[in-house]
Design a protein around this motif. Sequence first.
Motif, PDB file in Angstrom:
ATOM      1  N   LEU A 135       0.842  -1.195   0.000  1.00 27.25           N
ATOM      2  CA  LEU A 135       0.000   0.000   0.000  1.00 27.25           C
ATOM      3  C   LEU A 135       0.880   1.248   0.000  1.00 27.25           C
ATOM      4  O   LEU A 135       0.590   2.240  -0.706  1.00 27.25           O
ATOM      5  N   GLY A 136       1.985   1.218   0.766  1.00 32.11           N
ATOM      6  CA  GLY A 136       2.883   2.359   0.806  1.00 32.11           C
ATOM      7  C   GLY A 136       3.550   2.615  -0.537  1.00 32.11           C
ATOM      8  O   GLY A 136       3.727   3.773  -0.945  1.00 32.11           O
ATOM      9  N   GLN A 137       3.913   1.544  -1.228  1.00 28.63           N
ATOM     10  CA  GLN A 137       4.539   1.705  -2.532  1.00 28.63           C
ATOM     11  C   GLN A 137       3.567   2.288  -3.559  1.00 28.63           C
ATOM     12  O   GLN A 137       3.935   3.122  -4.394  1.00 28.63           O
ATOM     13  N   GLN A 138       2.317   1.814  -3.484  1.00 31.29           N
ATOM     14  CA  GLN A 138       1.329   2.312  -4.448  1.00 31.29           C
ATOM     15  C   GLN A 138       1.057   3.802  -4.248  1.00 31.29           C
ATOM     16  O   GLN A 138       0.971   4.570  -5.217  1.00 31.29           O
ATOM     17  N   CYS A 139       0.902   4.209  -2.987  1.00 28.80           N
ATOM     18  CA  CYS A 139       0.605   5.616  -2.758  1.00 28.80           C
ATOM     19  C   CYS A 139       1.830   6.482  -3.015  1.00 28.80           C
ATOM     20  O   CYS A 139       1.728   7.663  -3.397  1.00 28.80           O
ATOM     21  N   ALA A 140       3.052   5.920  -2.847  1.00 25.80           N
ATOM     22  CA  ALA A 140       4.280   6.690  -3.111  1.00 25.80           C
ATOM     23  C   ALA A 140       4.388   7.048  -4.573  1.00 25.80           C
ATOM     24  O   ALA A 140       4.964   8.103  -4.935  1.00 25.80           O
ATOM     25  N   GLU A 141       3.861   6.180  -5.443  1.00 24.11           N
ATOM     26  CA  GLU A 141       3.896   6.478  -6.876  1.00 24.11           C
ATOM     27  C   GLU A 141       3.083   7.723  -7.219  1.00 24.11           C
ATOM     28  O   GLU A 141       3.296   8.339  -8.254  1.00 24.11           O
ATOM     29  N   GLN A 142       2.129   8.079  -6.355  1.00 24.52           N
ATOM     30  CA  GLN A 142       1.312   9.276  -6.581  1.00 24.52           C
ATOM     31  C   GLN A 142       1.764  10.445  -5.710  1.00 24.52           C
ATOM     32  O   GLN A 142       1.039  11.418  -5.542  1.00 24.52           O
ATOM     33  N   GLY A 143       2.960  10.324  -5.133  1.00 25.76           N
ATOM     34  CA  GLY A 143       3.486  11.425  -4.341  1.00 25.76           C
ATOM     35  C   GLY A 143       2.910  11.487  -2.938  1.00 25.76           C
ATOM     36  O   GLY A 143       2.929  12.549  -2.316  1.00 25.76           O
ATOM     37  N   ILE A 144       2.419  10.372  -2.422  1.00 23.37           N
ATOM     38  CA  ILE A 144       1.873  10.328  -1.053  1.00 23.37           C
ATOM     39  C   ILE A 144       2.674   9.303  -0.269  1.00 23.37           C
ATOM     40  O   ILE A 144       2.834   8.153  -0.714  1.00 23.37           O
ATOM     41  N   SER A 145       3.168   9.673   0.904  1.00 24.59           N
ATOM     42  CA  SER A 145       3.954   8.767   1.755  1.00 24.59           C
ATOM     43  C   SER A 145       3.094   8.233   2.893  1.00 24.59           C
ATOM     44  O   SER A 145       2.316   8.986   3.500  1.00 24.59           O
ATOM     45  N   LEU A 146       3.252   6.928   3.184  1.00 25.78           N
ATOM     46  CA  LEU A 146       2.578   6.301   4.323  1.00 25.78           C
ATOM     47  C   LEU A 146       3.557   6.263   5.486  1.00 25.78           C
ATOM     48  O   LEU A 146       4.620   5.633   5.403  1.00 25.78           O
ATOM     49  N   LEU A 147       3.220   6.954   6.542  1.00 26.51           N
ATOM     50  CA  LEU A 147       4.091   7.059   7.702  1.00 26.51           C
ATOM     51  C   LEU A 147       3.453   6.379   8.917  1.00 26.51           C
ATOM     52  O   LEU A 147       2.232   6.435   9.100  1.00 26.51           O
ATOM     53  N   GLU A 202      -3.618  22.481  -6.311  1.00 28.18           N
ATOM     54  CA  GLU A 202      -2.776  21.303  -6.047  1.00 28.18           C
ATOM     55  C   GLU A 202      -3.006  20.776  -4.637  1.00 28.18           C
ATOM     56  O   GLU A 202      -3.037  19.559  -4.400  1.00 28.18           O
ATOM     57  N   ARG A 203      -3.171  21.717  -3.688  1.00 30.43           N
ATOM     58  CA  ARG A 203      -3.448  21.265  -2.312  1.00 30.43           C
ATOM     59  C   ARG A 203      -4.760  20.483  -2.258  1.00 30.43           C
ATOM     60  O   ARG A 203      -4.878  19.457  -1.577  1.00 30.43           O
ATOM     61  N   THR A 204      -5.766  20.960  -2.983  1.00 34.78           N
ATOM     62  CA  THR A 204      -7.068  20.274  -2.997  1.00 34.78           C
ATOM     63  C   THR A 204      -6.933  18.885  -3.587  1.00 34.78           C
ATOM     64  O   THR A 204      -7.511  17.897  -3.080  1.00 34.78           O
ATOM     65  N   ALA A 205      -6.135  18.772  -4.670  1.00 33.22           N
ATOM     66  CA  ALA A 205      -5.940  17.463  -5.292  1.00 33.22           C
ATOM     67  C   ALA A 205      -5.215  16.508  -4.342  1.00 33.22           C
ATOM     68  O   ALA A 205      -5.547  15.318  -4.227  1.00 33.22           O
ATOM     69  N   ILE A 206      -4.207  17.039  -3.643  1.00 31.35           N
ATOM     70  CA  ILE A 206      -3.470  16.188  -2.687  1.00 31.35           C
ATOM     71  C   ILE A 206      -4.379  15.732  -1.559  1.00 31.35           C
ATOM     72  O   ILE A 206      -4.354  14.559  -1.128  1.00 31.35           O
ATOM     73  N   GLU A 207      -5.202  16.626  -1.024  1.00 29.73           N
ATOM     74  CA  GLU A 207      -6.124  16.257   0.058  1.00 29.73           C
ATOM     75  C   GLU A 207      -7.106  15.183  -0.391  1.00 29.73           C
ATOM     76  O   GLU A 207      -7.459  14.275   0.370  1.00 29.73           O
ATOM     77  N   ALA A 208      -7.552  15.268  -1.666  1.00 25.90           N
ATOM     78  CA  ALA A 208      -8.456  14.247  -2.180  1.00 25.90           C
ATOM     79  C   ALA A 208      -7.742  12.894  -2.267  1.00 25.90           C
ATOM     80  O   ALA A 208      -8.311  11.832  -1.941  1.00 25.90           O
ATOM     81  N   GLN A 209      -6.466  12.950  -2.719  1.00 22.96           N
ATOM     82  CA  GLN A 209      -5.704  11.699  -2.784  1.00 22.96           C
ATOM     83  C   GLN A 209      -5.488  11.099  -1.380  1.00 22.96           C
ATOM     84  O   GLN A 209      -5.615   9.882  -1.168  1.00 22.96           O
ATOM     85  N   VAL A 210      -5.170  11.961  -0.423  1.00 19.18           N
ATOM     86  CA  VAL A 210      -4.965  11.480   0.957  1.00 19.18           C
ATOM     87  C   VAL A 210      -6.235  10.840   1.493  1.00 19.18           C
ATOM     88  O   VAL A 210      -6.212   9.784   2.156  1.00 19.18           O
ATOM     89  N   ALA A 211      -7.389  11.449   1.236  1.00 23.92           N
ATOM     90  CA  ALA A 211      -8.653  10.883   1.704  1.00 23.92           C
ATOM     91  C   ALA A 211      -8.904   9.519   1.068  1.00 23.92           C
ATOM     92  O   ALA A 211      -9.371   8.565   1.727  1.00 23.92           O
ATOM     93  N   GLU A 212      -8.589   9.420  -0.257  1.00 23.54           N
ATOM     94  CA  GLU A 212      -8.800   8.135  -0.950  1.00 23.54           C
ATOM     95  C   GLU A 212      -7.900   7.052  -0.371  1.00 23.54           C
ATOM     96  O   GLU A 212      -8.337   5.923  -0.100  1.00 23.54           O
ATOM     97  N   TRP A 213      -6.603   7.403  -0.171  1.00 23.74           N
ATOM     98  CA  TRP A 213      -5.691   6.400   0.385  1.00 23.74           C
ATOM     99  C   TRP A 213      -6.022   6.071   1.852  1.00 23.74           C
ATOM    100  O   TRP A 213      -5.802   4.938   2.296  1.00 23.74           O
ATOM    101  N   SER A 214      -6.564   7.055   2.567  1.00 22.82           N
ATOM    102  CA  SER A 214      -6.991   6.780   3.960  1.00 22.82           C
ATOM    103  C   SER A 214      -8.106   5.747   3.973  1.00 22.82           C
ATOM    104  O   SER A 214      -8.149   4.855   4.832  1.00 22.82           O
ATOM    105  N   ASP A 215      -9.035   5.848   3.020  1.00 18.66           N
ATOM    106  CA  ASP A 215     -10.122   4.863   2.938  1.00 18.66           C
ATOM    107  C   ASP A 215      -9.558   3.481   2.608  1.00 18.66           C
ATOM    108  O   ASP A 215      -9.997   2.465   3.195  1.00 18.66           O
ATOM    109  N   ARG A 216      -8.591   3.425   1.694  1.00 20.86           N
ATOM    110  CA  ARG A 216      -8.000   2.139   1.340  1.00 20.86           C
ATOM    111  C   ARG A 216      -7.228   1.553   2.522  1.00 20.86           C
ATOM    112  O   ARG A 216      -7.245   0.328   2.748  1.00 20.86           O
ATOM    113  N   LEU A 217      -6.553   2.416   3.296  1.00 18.34           N
ATOM    114  CA  LEU A 217      -5.850   1.936   4.493  1.00 18.34           C
ATOM    115  C   LEU A 217      -6.834   1.397   5.522  1.00 18.34           C
ATOM    116  O   LEU A 217      -6.596   0.366   6.152  1.00 18.34           O
TER     117      LEU A 217
END
Length: 478
Positions: free
Chosen positions: A160-172, A201-216
């Motif tokens: 999951l961390g590798q997949q989200c890293a490809e979109q510029g999101i880090s799992l910490l 860009e901030r809005t797009a990143i927040e949307a991505q974070v929310a999506e990855w949070s749901d997947r987590l």
Amino acid sequence: MADIAPLHATRLRASCNPEQFSFDTTATLDDHPGDLGQDRAMEALRFGLAIGHADYHVFVLGESGSGKHATTFKLLRERADSEPVPPDLCYLHNFDEPLHPRLLTLPAGRGAALRADMQTFIRELGPAIEAALGSDPHTERIEALQGAHKTREDSALRELGQQCAEQGISLLQTPDGFVFSPSREGEVLTPEAFDALPEAERTAIEAQVAEWSDRLTDLLNEFPGWRKALREALVRAEHEALSPALAHLMREMRERHADLPEVLAFFDIVVKDVLDFAVEGIVIDEDEEEADKDDSSRFGRYQVKLLVDHAASTGAPIVFENNPGYGNLIGRVEHVVQQGAQVSHFNLIRAGALHRANGGYLVVDAERLLTQPFAWEGLKRTLRANEILIEPPAEAQGWSGTLTLEPQAVPCALKVVMIGDRELYYTLMEHDPDFAKLFKVAADFDDDLPRTPENEQQYARLLAMLGRNAKLLPLDRN
């Protein structure tokens, strides 16, 4: 008025003519059965003892010295010797309801054998469990299962961390859990750098974070199911490691008791409980206090409480209860103090005279019985219900709130013989309706007998028997 003739002293008592006796001393006479002149009482006693109906108990009445005790016991011994030996009575721990120990009846002598077998089983059980669960193959299997589970969780999070890293999101991973953070070229953006980004860009990143949070969240929700599967795998491993050891411990026991289905069912329950205990007490971290206990206390629930042992009995039992108090008749449950509180278990159940006489005869002195609190009511309740229920007097009267054991009732099949005087018998007949219903047979011993030459001969045999029993010198016929 007629003159009153004086009465000679020799006429104040009847004398026997020594010439009518064929013996010189009573040493040559056989013992008398002891029932001299008691034909009607003996007939009634035999009648009452022969009737198998539950309500035909016997009251033996007569004055002191009439021979009612000796005659009653002589007749009881004659009957009991030809009757079968009753079964042994045992209590077992009730694994479903610990406060209600289970009754187990076994053929005479088998109770002691089962108790010895279970004591041996308990001594060998602890080392067998430690050996089975401490073996290298089992330890390696447990470590492999736990390692595979950890690898599965770590791999899922890593993927999951590798997949989200490809979109510029880090799992910490933080002390508070997992969080997502935007990153650039592998470096996590600081809050200041993130705020400096364009709003779109901030809005797009927040949307991505929310999506990855749901997947987590979805992934973490699967973890309990994976851990349940691990737990089940560990349980199977424990069972597979212990089952051969338990089967080996019980092999000879099962062979010895193969003709007793109830004992085999008890063995099955013990095996199941041992497996459950091993999982709960050993796979999960065991308390130090529990680990320090010896095997007799850790596995005490597998013991057999031998309440009545008829291994050495021949014929039906004859029990004379000299102190017919409530506990001595009905039985009792004893308690021990642990950490300031009273506790009890099935091994503290004590048999009463009714248990020991079950399948045979119980003899009690009526006057002693009636002077004991609750004893007469307890005896009547047992005879009416045809079962022996061990309960404290307070519980029987319904005014105690103390928590105690309630052992399974023992089916009651015995004959009660009460011995007392006539006054007591007729008092009970007049004032206690239950007495007349339960004691339908009265054996009345006469106080005197006709003086005939035949009775005088028999009385000489009775004196001979009494003298021998008292270790006295024989009597001369003069």
